[in-house]
Enzyme design. Structure first.
Site, mmCIF file in Angstrom:
data_model
loop_
_atom_site.group_PDB
_atom_site.id
_atom_site.type_symbol
_atom_site.label_atom_id
_atom_site.label_comp_id
_atom_site.label_asym_id
_atom_site.label_seq_id
_atom_site.Cartn_x
_atom_site.Cartn_y
_atom_site.Cartn_z
ATOM 1 C CG HIS A 131 17.433 41.281 44.453
ATOM 2 N ND1 HIS A 131 18.355 40.758 45.335
ATOM 3 C CD2 HIS A 131 17.073 42.476 44.963
ATOM 4 C CE1 HIS A 131 18.537 41.610 46.328
ATOM 5 N NE2 HIS A 131 17.775 42.666 46.130
ATOM 6 C CG ASP A 208 13.152 36.635 44.514
ATOM 7 O OD1 ASP A 208 12.461 36.879 45.524
ATOM 8 O OD2 ASP A 208 14.078 37.374 44.123
ATOM 9 C CD GLN A 211 10.322 44.146 45.643
ATOM 10 O OE1 GLN A 211 9.286 44.779 45.847
ATOM 11 N NE2 GLN A 211 11.434 44.410 46.279
ATOM 12 C CE LYS A 234 12.596 43.095 49.807
ATOM 13 N NZ LYS A 234 13.489 44.193 49.505
ATOM 14 C CB CYS A 372 20.290 44.252 44.862
ATOM 15 S SG CYS A 372 20.886 44.924 46.404
#
Ligand code: PLP
Length: 415
Positions: A131, A208, A211, A234, A372
């Site tokens: 991303h 990261d 998600q 999220k 993104c």
């Protein structure tokens, strides 16, 4: 029982859906089908109620007051930090920095951890599926000193080429940054293996987790990484709050990221000294109610249970992939085993934006665009993709509605 039957079976998760009143509405005269949870998940009543109760009864600023509400608010804020620490299996709440979200977490590490270590000719290793939030913050610190990004490649199916990784880790590699799960392909990366390979070359790893956190349990000890970033929104929590986990010894050695109230030990016009981590990285009044909501969101997902979440989402994912694959001219991007419930696709002859607009007219909310992840779009040679993403509240009927809407859009375009 096949995937379709399984996903249609009355399930404990049907009670979960009642926790999300926003989903019980019609849009454009049709029942709303919300398939955009990867962009932002909806919030259950438990989260909304916790935030409202906090604001109604306990709200004040934190860490500053001696009065009762200040103490209650501070207790709630610090209890939320402990909740996040337990959620990630951190050794201590001191390893949790509250931030606005994954984006701010990555920027914090880029500015505070990486920038002081970076010299001309150094490298930061990212992957082909990142991303922008896990690309641009590194570029911001690389460019001024003449350091560069290197990119770990991936296969067409959306699997990182981990065989290529050891050859890309060298004496100039200062950090490896990788998504735990891709927001486009759904791929769940083997972060534990990536970290082992990186650490064998003395390279620290930032994960990261934006998600991943809503879909699978995260244990930073098992992953072995050095930093882990995620966003509350999220994870069925509020916007404007997220967390950075960092190893205590790394956070302790990092300089402040921003200056202001709450991050200092002493201030004079000549010189200021700084609080220990995590306060050192939390300048200014934080998102107090957001932290309370985030703790409630963690309680919510853990109350539903990872096994139930995974079984439900995997059944729906299989159903959705099967129904979409049956549509002539439709291509799905990202087909690795064990992926999360994110399905990016294109239909031959249609722009993803047109597709998104037509299915919206049928009540189906999906995302269309570059997500993104422009370099990933370039990797596949497309400007945009449509993306349906699943949450714990979605149903088999909604998957059927998606497939029907895509077919209708295709027919409209052909006709
Ligand atoms: N990383 C990934 C993989 C994401 O999907 C997102 C958001 O879509 C982010 C980072 C950034 O999250 P936020 O905008 O909440 O900071």
């Amino acid at each position: 029982m096949n995937a379709r039957e399984q996903a249609s079976v009355p399930h404990a998760l049907q009670a979960v859906r009642a926790q999300f009143p926003i989903l019980a509405q019609t849009v454009r005269g049709k029942p709303l089908v919300y398939l955009d949870s990867a962009a932002s998940a909806q919030k259950p009543l438990a989260v909304l109620d916790a935030m409202r109760a906090f604001e109604l009864h306990d709200y004040a600023n934190v860490h500053r007051g001696v009065h009762v509400l200040a103490q209650r608010a501070t207790d709630a804020f610090e209890a939320a930090r402990a909740r996040v620490a337990a959620f990630l299996h951190a050794h201590s709440p001191k390893e949790i920095v509250f931030v606005r979200g994954a984006t701010e977490a990555v920027n914090l590490v880029a500015q505070s951890f990486l920038r002081p270590r970076l010299r001309a000719g150094d490298e930061v290793l990212v992957t082909a599926m990142e991303h922008h939030a896990n690309i641009v913050p590194w570029q911001l610190v690389c460019e001024p000193v003449g350091a560069t990004l290197r990119v770990l490649p991936m296969s067409d199916t959306g699997a990182l080429d981990l065989d290529a990784l050891p050859g890309m880790l060298g004496p100039r590699t200062r950090l490896l940054a990788v998504a735990h799960a891709s927001n486009v392909l759904g791929t769940v990366n083997d972060v534990a293996r990536i970290t082992r390979l990186a650490h064998a070359h003395g390279v620290p790893v930032l994960v990261d987790g934006a998600q991943a956190v809503a879909h699978l349990p995260v244990d930073v000890q098992l992953l072995g990484c050095d930093f882990y970033a995620f966003s509350g929104h999220k994870l069925y929590g509020p916007t404007g709050i997220g967390a950075l986990w960092g190893r205590a010894e790394l956070l302790d050695a990092m300089p402040p990221y921003q200056g202001g109230g709450d991050m200092i030990r002493s201030v004079s016009f000549e010189r200021s000294t700084y609080a220990d981590a995590p306060a050192r990285f939390e300048a200014g009044t934080p998102n107090i109610t957001g932290a309370v909501g985030l703790a409630a969101a963690i309680d919510f997902v853990q109350g539903v249970g990872w096994d139930a979440i995974a079984a439900h989402e995997q059944a729906l994912l299989e159903l959705a992939q099967g129904e979409l694959e049956a549509i002539a001219g439709l291509r799905i991007y990202g087909t690795t085993p064990g992926k999360i419930g994110v399905i990016a696709f294109n239909v031959e002859g249609m722009h993803a934006h047109d597709l998104g607009t037509i299915v919206d007219a049928l009540g189906v909310a999906i995302r269309a665009g570059h997500h993104c992840a422009m370099p990933l779009m370039q990797r596949y040679g497309v400007a945009a993709m449509a993306r349906a993403s699943l949450g714990v509240y979605n149903t088999a009927d909604e998957v059927h509605a998606l497939a029907r809407a895509v077919r209708k859009a295709q027919a409209m375009f052909a006709g």
